[in-house]
Design an enzyme around this catalytic site. Sequence first.
Site, short mmCIF file in Angstrom:
data_model
loop_
_atom_site.label_atom_id
_atom_site.label_comp_id
_atom_site.label_asym_id
_atom_site.label_seq_id
_atom_site.Cartn_x
_atom_site.Cartn_y
_atom_site.Cartn_z
N SER A 189 0.82 -1.22 0.00
CA SER A 189 0.00 0.00 0.00
C SER A 189 0.85 1.27 0.00
O SER A 189 1.82 1.39 0.75
CB SER A 189 -0.92 0.01 1.22
OG SER A 189 -1.59 1.26 1.29
N LYS B 244 -13.85 -3.74 2.06
CA LYS B 244 -14.71 -2.55 1.89
C LYS B 244 -16.19 -2.85 2.19
O LYS B 244 -16.90 -2.00 2.71
CB LYS B 244 -14.54 -1.98 0.49
CG LYS B 244 -13.18 -1.32 0.27
CD LYS B 244 -13.07 -0.71 -1.10
CE LYS B 244 -11.63 -0.23 -1.32
NZ LYS B 244 -11.45 0.41 -2.62
N ASN C 156 -14.52 3.03 2.32
CA ASN C 156 -13.04 3.01 2.34
C ASN C 156 -12.47 4.00 3.36
O ASN C 156 -11.25 4.09 3.49
CB ASN C 156 -12.47 3.30 0.94
CG ASN C 156 -12.54 4.76 0.56
OD1 ASN C 156 -13.30 5.54 1.13
ND2 ASN C 156 -11.75 5.16 -0.42
N ASP D 46 -13.69 6.63 -3.24
CA ASP D 46 -13.09 6.12 -4.49
C ASP D 46 -13.66 6.81 -5.73
O ASP D 46 -12.92 7.19 -6.64
CB ASP D 46 -13.33 4.60 -4.61
CG ASP D 46 -12.41 3.79 -3.70
OD1 ASP D 46 -11.32 4.27 -3.38
OD2 ASP D 46 -12.81 2.67 -3.32
N TYR E 264 -2.79 0.58 -10.89
CA TYR E 264 -1.59 1.37 -11.12
C TYR E 264 -0.39 0.45 -10.93
O TYR E 264 -0.47 -0.54 -10.21
CB TYR E 264 -1.51 2.57 -10.17
CG TYR E 264 -1.71 2.21 -8.72
CD1 TYR E 264 -2.98 2.19 -8.17
CD2 TYR E 264 -0.63 1.83 -7.93
CE1 TYR E 264 -3.17 1.82 -6.85
CE2 TYR E 264 -0.81 1.46 -6.61
CZ TYR E 264 -2.09 1.45 -6.08
OH TYR E 264 -2.29 1.06 -4.79
P1 NDP Z 1 -13.48 -6.98 -7.73
O1 NDP Z 1 -12.86 -8.26 -7.33
O2 NDP Z 1 -14.63 -6.45 -6.94
O3 NDP Z 1 -13.98 -7.11 -9.28
C1 NDP Z 1 -13.15 -7.71 -10.22
C2 NDP Z 1 -13.70 -7.52 -11.64
O4 NDP Z 1 -12.77 -8.09 -12.56
C3 NDP Z 1 -15.04 -8.21 -11.89
O5 NDP Z 1 -15.80 -7.47 -12.80
C4 NDP Z 1 -14.59 -9.55 -12.51
O6 NDP Z 1 -15.55 -10.11 -13.37
C5 NDP Z 1 -13.42 -9.09 -13.35
N1 NDP Z 1 -12.53 -10.22 -13.59
C6 NDP Z 1 -11.70 -10.84 -12.70
N2 NDP Z 1 -11.05 -11.86 -13.30
C7 NDP Z 1 -11.49 -11.90 -14.60
C8 NDP Z 1 -11.19 -12.73 -15.72
N3 NDP Z 1 -10.31 -13.75 -15.64
N4 NDP Z 1 -11.81 -12.48 -16.90
C9 NDP Z 1 -12.69 -11.45 -17.00
N5 NDP Z 1 -13.02 -10.63 -15.97
C10 NDP Z 1 -12.43 -10.86 -14.79
O7 NDP Z 1 -12.27 -5.92 -7.80
P2 NDP Z 1 -12.32 -4.33 -7.56
O8 NDP Z 1 -13.48 -3.79 -8.30
O9 NDP Z 1 -12.20 -4.04 -6.12
O10 NDP Z 1 -10.94 -3.87 -8.23
C11 NDP Z 1 -10.76 -3.85 -9.64
C12 NDP Z 1 -9.44 -3.15 -10.00
O11 NDP Z 1 -9.49 -1.79 -9.59
C13 NDP Z 1 -8.21 -3.76 -9.31
O12 NDP Z 1 -7.18 -3.79 -10.27
C14 NDP Z 1 -7.89 -2.76 -8.21
O13 NDP Z 1 -6.51 -2.75 -7.93
C15 NDP Z 1 -8.32 -1.45 -8.86
N6 NDP Z 1 -8.67 -0.38 -7.89
C16 NDP Z 1 -7.94 0.79 -7.94
C17 NDP Z 1 -8.23 1.83 -7.08
C18 NDP Z 1 -7.42 3.09 -7.16
O14 NDP Z 1 -7.52 3.92 -6.25
N7 NDP Z 1 -6.68 3.30 -8.22
C19 NDP Z 1 -9.32 1.73 -6.08
C20 NDP Z 1 -10.04 0.47 -6.15
C21 NDP Z 1 -9.71 -0.54 -7.02
P3 NDP Z 1 -16.69 -11.13 -12.80
O15 NDP Z 1 -17.77 -10.23 -12.21
O16 NDP Z 1 -17.15 -11.87 -13.99
O17 NDP Z 1 -16.02 -11.99 -11.75
#
Ligand code: NDP
Length: 290
Positions: free
Chosen positions: A24, A75, A96, A112, A232
């Site tokens: 982090s 969260k 968050n 967020d 990122y």
């Molecule tokens: P979640 O676990 O809640 O959601 C993951 C998403 O990715 C779902 O839509 C899932 O689809 C999809 N996914 C995962 N694996 C696959 C795969 N093999 N093929 C297709 N789709 C896939 O994660 P978050 O929403 O919490 O986080 C998502 C991203 O955002 C992360 O990379 C995280 O680091 C980033 N993030 C960045 C922040 C920032 O401040 N910059 C803040 C919060 C998050 P399905 O529904 O079908 O499982």
Amino acid sequence: MVNGIKLDSSLSNYAVFGNPVKHSKSPQIHSLFAKQKGIELNYQAIEVHVEQFSECVRSFAHQKGKGLNITVPFKENAFSLCDTLTERAKVCGSVNTIWFDEKNHIYGDTTDGKGLINDLTVNNGLDLNNKSILVLGAGGSVRAILEPLCEQKPNQIVIANRTVSRAEELVKKFSNQGNIIACSYDDLSNLSYSRHPFNIIINGTSLSLNGKLPMIPKSTIDNGTCCYDLMYSDTETIFMKWALAQGAAKVMDGLGMLVEQAAESFMIWHGVMPDTKSVIQSLRSVKREA
Ligand code: NDP
């Protein structure tokens, strides 16, 4: 003492709870903000055992800790634990940022979505009004950004997700806020229902973490499209590389969002808004040196 949390009561204590959390950047970001504003604080990253989240929050409050950031995977647990939630946290179902009153009553907010909008519109100068936006993914982060995106009055938001039913649930929840459509990645080849190519594509999947791309057709993107990866990293993410290879107008990663959401938390806790640009620059220069 739960999970080894022991606070120094001579300091103003803040922390981010996550698992894993070692990577982090929040301690660094909040320390830079505090330095700017002449505030003394102690901000640590604490890895919390999955089954001990609630106890750890209560222990932190009991030891007069002032505020917490909450990251993956807690969260939604934080949302359930809070006694009082802001309206936007209620809408997102996710928290968050936590703070306490003198009776250890727990308050929660989500910053967020605001963080993403500030980064897109202020730091990167994008105008989302009347634009067509493709959002990839339908997980927690997408849920948190939809309402603030709708407030920018885009022409349309298309949510494409591997599990289409999750995208459809989001459409049901947010359809009163704007023109939102759910579909599969394959459906994106059917150009009839949306304005292609998109003006903006936001990757809200966790695929970049594993070096993988969402399988979306090239028709979604052209040299006018701006692409944003919520993830990122020290180098361009795989999604950013793909977008550049398709000739995208601009590519961005989620570092700016991270700093902007942290600034909103800082404002909640300290009542002053820090300068984010210098902190983003500082983190980027550390990345370049690495
Ligand atoms: P979640 O676990 O809640 O959601 C993951 C998403 O990715 C779902 O839509 C899932 O689809 C999809 N996914 C995962 N694996 C696959 C795969 N093999 N093929 C297709 N789709 C896939 O994660 P978050 O929403 O919490 O986080 C998502 C991203 O955002 C992360 O990379 C995280 O680091 C980033 N993030 C960045 C922040 C920032 O401040 N910059 C803040 C919060 C998050 P399905 O529904 O079908 O499982």
